[in-house]
Design an enzyme around this catalytic site. Structure first.
Site, mmCIF file in Angstrom:
data_model
loop_
_atom_site.group_PDB
_atom_site.id
_atom_site.type_symbol
_atom_site.label_atom_id
_atom_site.label_comp_id
_atom_site.label_asym_id
_atom_site.label_seq_id
_atom_site.Cartn_x
_atom_site.Cartn_y
_atom_site.Cartn_z
ATOM 1 N N ASN A 118 17.469 -54.480 -20.462
ATOM 2 C CA ASN A 118 17.303 -53.372 -21.402
ATOM 3 C C ASN A 118 17.892 -53.780 -22.737
ATOM 4 O OD1 ASN A 118 16.754 -50.674 -22.308
ATOM 5 N ND2 ASN A 118 18.936 -50.209 -22.081
ATOM 6 N N HIS A 120 19.737 -52.133 -26.096
ATOM 7 C CA HIS A 120 20.436 -50.912 -26.511
ATOM 8 C C HIS A 120 20.948 -51.114 -27.937
ATOM 9 C CE1 HIS A 120 22.596 -47.175 -25.942
ATOM 10 N NE2 HIS A 120 23.644 -47.745 -26.518
ATOM 11 N N SER A 147 22.520 -54.821 -28.222
ATOM 12 C CA SER A 147 22.895 -55.583 -27.029
ATOM 13 C C SER A 147 21.713 -55.625 -26.070
ATOM 14 C CB SER A 147 24.059 -54.898 -26.290
ATOM 15 O OG SER A 147 25.148 -54.649 -27.153
ATOM 16 N N ASP A 156 23.604 -48.012 -19.369
ATOM 17 C CA ASP A 156 23.958 -48.942 -20.459
ATOM 18 C C ASP A 156 25.194 -49.777 -20.110
ATOM 19 O OD1 ASP A 156 21.815 -47.937 -21.980
ATOM 20 O OD2 ASP A 156 23.075 -46.369 -22.845
HETATM 21 C C1 GRF Z 1 15.038 -49.452 -30.228
HETATM 22 O O1 GRF Z 1 15.999 -49.252 -31.228
HETATM 23 C C2 GRF Z 1 15.736 -49.634 -28.904
HETATM 24 O O2 GRF Z 1 16.935 -50.329 -29.008
HETATM 25 C C3 GRF Z 1 15.987 -48.214 -28.524
HETATM 26 O O3 GRF Z 1 14.808 -47.535 -28.893
HETATM 27 C C4 GRF Z 1 14.208 -48.213 -29.977
HETATM 28 C C5 GRF Z 1 12.796 -48.532 -29.577
HETATM 29 O O4 GRF Z 1 12.050 -48.985 -30.662
HETATM 30 N N1 GRF Z 1 16.384 -48.088 -27.156
HETATM 31 P P1 GRF Z 1 10.632 -49.649 -30.389
HETATM 32 O O5 GRF Z 1 9.816 -48.669 -29.558
HETATM 33 O O6 GRF Z 1 10.841 -50.952 -29.699
HETATM 34 O O7 GRF Z 1 10.039 -49.812 -31.761
#
Ligand code: GRF
Length: 206
Positions: A118, A120, A147, A156
Site C-alpha cells: 500500500n 500512504h 510511505s 497503515d
Molecule cells: C494518493 O495520495 C495515495 O497515497 C492516497 O490516495 C491518493 C490516491 O491518488 N492513499 P491516485 O488515485 O493514485 O491519483
C-alpha cells in the site's frame, strides 16, 4: 551461463479514484524493459464505478473490474468475498493498493498475506489514517512525505519498505502539500514494487 527464464509476476492494482499511482506503476511495468521482466499489470480493480483510473487502465490495455461496495449495503464480508473471487480469477502474485479507500478486514488481508503493498501519504508511523497533509501542517512539521508498506492487519501499520520526503513550505495548504507529495509517490511506488518483485524488502528512501 544462467539461461533460466522467469516469467513476470502478475500485479493486481486496487484503486478508488483518479489512479495516478496506478498509472505510474503500470507504466513502469509496461514501458521500462527491466521492470517489464519482473512484473506486469494483470488487473486494475476499483470499488468506485466512476473512478477515473478505470478508464485510464482500459486505455492502457489493462483488464479492469469494478466491485461496488455500495451493492453490498454494509455487508463487508460479502463485499470482500466478491473482491477475492474477482481478484483470484486473475491469479495475481502481488496486490498493490493505490488509493484504494476501503478498510479491509483481517480475512481479506490474510488471504493475500505477504503479497500486499500500500502507499500512504505520510511518513509512517506518523499520521496513519486520513487527512495526513492537514495534520502534518497543523503539527508544524518541517517535512512530510509518503510511505510504501506491506499490508498487515494493523491499519497503515505493516513493515515500511520505502519512504520519500518533501519539505513543508510556509503557507502551504493541504492541497499544496498533497500535490508535492504525489510527485514523490509516483517515483517511490514503482521503485519499491520493483524491489518487492525481486524479493528485496530492506527500506529504500528517495
Ligand atoms: C494518493 O495520495 C495515495 O497515497 C492516497 O490516495 C491518493 C490516491 O491518488 N492513499 P491516485 O488515485 O493514485 O491519483
Amino acid at each position: 551461463m544462467n539461461s533460466k527464464v522467469v516469467s513476470p509476476k502478475k500485479v493486481a492494482i486496487l484503486i478508488s479514484g483518479g489512479g495516478s499511482n496506478m498509472v505510474s506503476l503500470a507504466k513502469s511495468m509496461m514501458e521500462n524493459a527491466e521492470d517489464a521482466r519482473l512484473g506486469r499489470p494483470c488487473l486494475v480493480l476499483s470499488n468506485v464505478p466512476t473512478a477515473g483510473g478505470v478508464a485510464k487502465a482500459a486505455d492502457m490495455g489493462i483488464a479492469t473490474e469494478v466491485v461496488d461496495h455500495r451493492d453490498f449495503k454494509g455487508d463487508r464480508e460479502a463485499f470482500e468475498q466478491k473482491l477475492i473471487s474477482v481478484i483470484d480469477h486473475y491469479e495475481p502474485d502481488v496486490i498493490a493498493m493505490a488509493g484504494f479507500m476501503r478498510i479491509l478486514t483481517p480475512t481479506f488481508i490474510s488471504h493475500y498475506a505477504g503479497k500486499m503493498l500500500n502507499i500512504h501519504p505520510s511518513l509512517l508511523p506518523k499520521y496513519k489514517g486520513l487527512h495526513t497533509h492537514q495534520r502534518a501542517i497543523e503539527a508544524g512539521d518541517a517535512e512530510a512525505g509518503c510511505s510504501v508498506h506491506e499490508v498487515t492487519a494493523e491499519l497503515d501499520g505493516g513493515p515500511i519498505l520505502g519512504q520519500a520526503r518533501v519539505p513543508i513550505m510556509a503557507g502551504d495548504t493541504a492541497d499544496d502539500l498533497a500535490a508535492r507529495v504525489l510527485v514523490k509517490e509516483h517515483l517511490l511506488y514503482p521503485a519499491v514494487l520493483k524491489r518487492f518483485l525481486l524479493g528485496e524488502k530492506d527500506l529504500i528512501t528517495l
